[in-house]
Design an enzyme around this catalytic site. Structure first.
Site, short mmCIF file in Angstrom:
data_model
loop_
_atom_site.label_atom_id
_atom_site.label_comp_id
_atom_site.label_asym_id
_atom_site.label_seq_id
_atom_site.Cartn_x
_atom_site.Cartn_y
_atom_site.Cartn_z
N GLU A 284 0.83 -1.22 0.00
CA GLU A 284 0.00 0.00 0.00
C GLU A 284 0.86 1.26 0.00
O GLU A 284 0.44 2.30 -0.46
CB GLU A 284 -0.90 0.02 1.25
CG GLU A 284 -2.35 -0.26 0.93
CD GLU A 284 -3.30 -0.08 2.11
OE1 GLU A 284 -2.87 0.10 3.26
OE2 GLU A 284 -4.51 -0.15 1.86
N HIS A 305 7.46 -26.91 -2.23
CA HIS A 305 6.81 -27.99 -2.97
C HIS A 305 5.65 -27.46 -3.79
O HIS A 305 4.77 -28.22 -4.21
CB HIS A 305 6.36 -29.08 -1.98
CG HIS A 305 7.53 -29.67 -1.25
ND1 HIS A 305 8.13 -30.85 -1.64
CD2 HIS A 305 8.27 -29.20 -0.21
CE1 HIS A 305 9.16 -31.10 -0.83
NE2 HIS A 305 9.27 -30.11 0.03
N LYS A 419 -14.17 0.66 -3.90
CA LYS A 419 -15.27 1.10 -3.02
C LYS A 419 -16.34 1.82 -3.84
O LYS A 419 -17.54 1.57 -3.66
CB LYS A 419 -14.75 2.05 -1.94
CG LYS A 419 -13.83 1.41 -0.93
CD LYS A 419 -13.47 2.41 0.15
CE LYS A 419 -12.37 1.87 1.04
NZ LYS A 419 -11.79 2.88 1.91
#
Ligand code: PA5
Length: 428
Positions: A284, A305, A419
């Site tokens: 961020e 793995h 948003k």
């Protein structure tokens, strides 16, 4: 704490970039500390380890009263209002804390970090059977996910205990005077803590945002803050050996040389969320204006793995930053087996930490040979002090690194886009 760097392919371009960046750091360091750079209204985290000390006794007192009356403590929050507490609690806790029959302190459960209906329903089922309190944490006091979780859990709490008792079981951690949560807290008379105006969410773990849940979980928050203070002293040094300078310069030099992904590597599952916290901190802070390293993480040896194949031989885009822990808190050794049916005789009496360290060493050598540069950050053991040190180290390095990159590391304008769409789709 010690930092080490290895690169199989150090060329003049990398060296030049590294030296240029390191040369810029004295000035960048001053810009950060003098508050002359981008986002200078959000630099309260720099002195937080010193300033928060006044509040520690009060936080501990609240934590004790929660411990006395609750079996579970629900922490409602998202992003920086959740990841710091989650990271530290997981790092310091028994790996099977939830199942531990001798667990002394409330189970810390998280909400408001997801909109999953099944997650909420499962949480409510658990809370039907447990005495609980909750903290709702939102700096802005307006974030949708925690607001939804609070509405649901407040109603659950009121049904379970009645309105008056429910009010005594809710703590709000939010802005000093703005936001819906602050108004609600005043109206209902909740115990309240303030997130300082000048501390952004992802830099807030050393405020009540992180410290209250960590204290309720039974950990010594004074030692965490002391660890952060110690690291603060170290990274304040204006010197090329400053580990935060080195980390900031190396990662930016690698970025300039085409290594666009930084993988945080751990060899202990209880550091998984520390990597998540780190990913938010750097992702961020730096991912903007089409710039920034992409922070990702692996949990080894598990991921050797799965993603190990890509890291060894896929596109050469990444470098790794390993958190090396010298000592474990427990000891488990490979037992004797007279017949050696499993062919593990060569490991008899060796501890798992010894084997894990050889796996780490072998992996780093292999990845280095595969042109994956290696940064290693070593600490002696995981405890409150070292976690405090690591937190402050990464925060300070993040501030420097963002300024080296030329972005404002303290805002997050890109978070608004989803948003807007979500609110439109929901008919807000
Ligand atoms: O780092 C940040 O500022 C964000 O990740 C916020 O912590 C997150 O969006 C939650 O915001 P708030 O605490 O206002 O609910």
């Amino acid at each position: 704490m010690n930092i080490e760097f290895k690169h199989s392919n150090i060329n003049r371009r990398f060296n030049n970039a590294y030296n240029d960046l390191l040369n810029r750091l004295p000035q960048i360091h001053d810009i950060l500390l003098d508050g002359k750079g981008f986002g200078n209204d959000l630099l309260g985290w720099i002195d937080l380890p010193l300033n928060i000390k006044d509040q520690i006794a009060d936080i501990k007192q609240t934590a004790t009263s929660i411990q006395q009356k609750c079996e579970a403590f629900v922490v409602i929050g998202i992003g920086g209002s959740y990841l710091g507490a989650k990271a530290v609690i997981e790092a310091l806790s028994n790996n099977f804390n939830a199942l531990h029959k001798d667990r002394q302190y409330p189970l810390i459960l998280f909400a408001g970090q997801t909109l999953s209906e099944d997650y909420m329903a499962d949480l409510l089922d658990i809370l039907d059977q447990k005495d609980y309190c909750l903290a709702v944490i939102s700096k802005s006091g307006t974030t949708t996910e925690p607001a939804i979780a609070l509405r649901i859990l407040k109603s659950h709490l009121e049904k379970k205990y009645g309105k008056e008792e429910a009010r005594q079981r809710i703590i709000a951690i939010t802005d000093r005077d703005k936001g819906v949560l602050k108004s609600l807290a005043i109206r209902e008379g909740y115990k309240t803590y303030t997130v300082p105006d000048d501390v952004g969410g992802r830099f807030s773990v050393l405020t009540p945002v992180g410290l209250l849940p960590i204290a309720v979980a039974g950990f010594d928050i004074s030692s965490i803050v002391n660890g952060a203070c110690r690291m603060r002293d170290e990274v304040m040094q204006k010197h090329d050996s400053n580990p935060a300078w080195q980390y900031a310069a190396i990662r930016n030099a690698l970025l300039e040389n085409g290594k666009v992904i930084e993988l945080m590597v751990n060899y202990k599952p209880n550091l998984t969320y520390f990597s998540e916290w780190w990913k938010q901190l750097f992702g961020e802070s730096e991912g903007k204006e089409n710039k920034g390293l992409f922070p990702a993480s692996v949990n080894n040896t598990t991921d050797l793995h799965s993603l190990g194949q890509y890291i060894q031989e896929g596109m050469r885009l990444m470098f790794e930053t390993t958190i090396h822990i010298e000592h474990s808190r427990s000891r488990v050794v490979i037992p004797q087996n007279a017949n050696d049916e499993d062919g593990l005789q060569y490991l008899q009496d060796k501890s798992l930490t010894y084997i894990n360290h050889r796996a780490e060493e072998g992996t780093q050598q292999a990845h280095l040979e595969g042109d994956v540069p290696q940064i290693t950050i070593s600490i002696d053991k995981i405890n409150e002090e070292s976690i405090g040190e690591l937190i402050y180290f990464f925060e300070f390095a993040c501030g420097l690194s963002g300024y080296l990159l030329g972005v404002n590391p303290f805002n997050q304008p890109g978070v608004e886009a989803y948003k807007r769409n979500m609110f439109r789709l929901l008919g807000k």
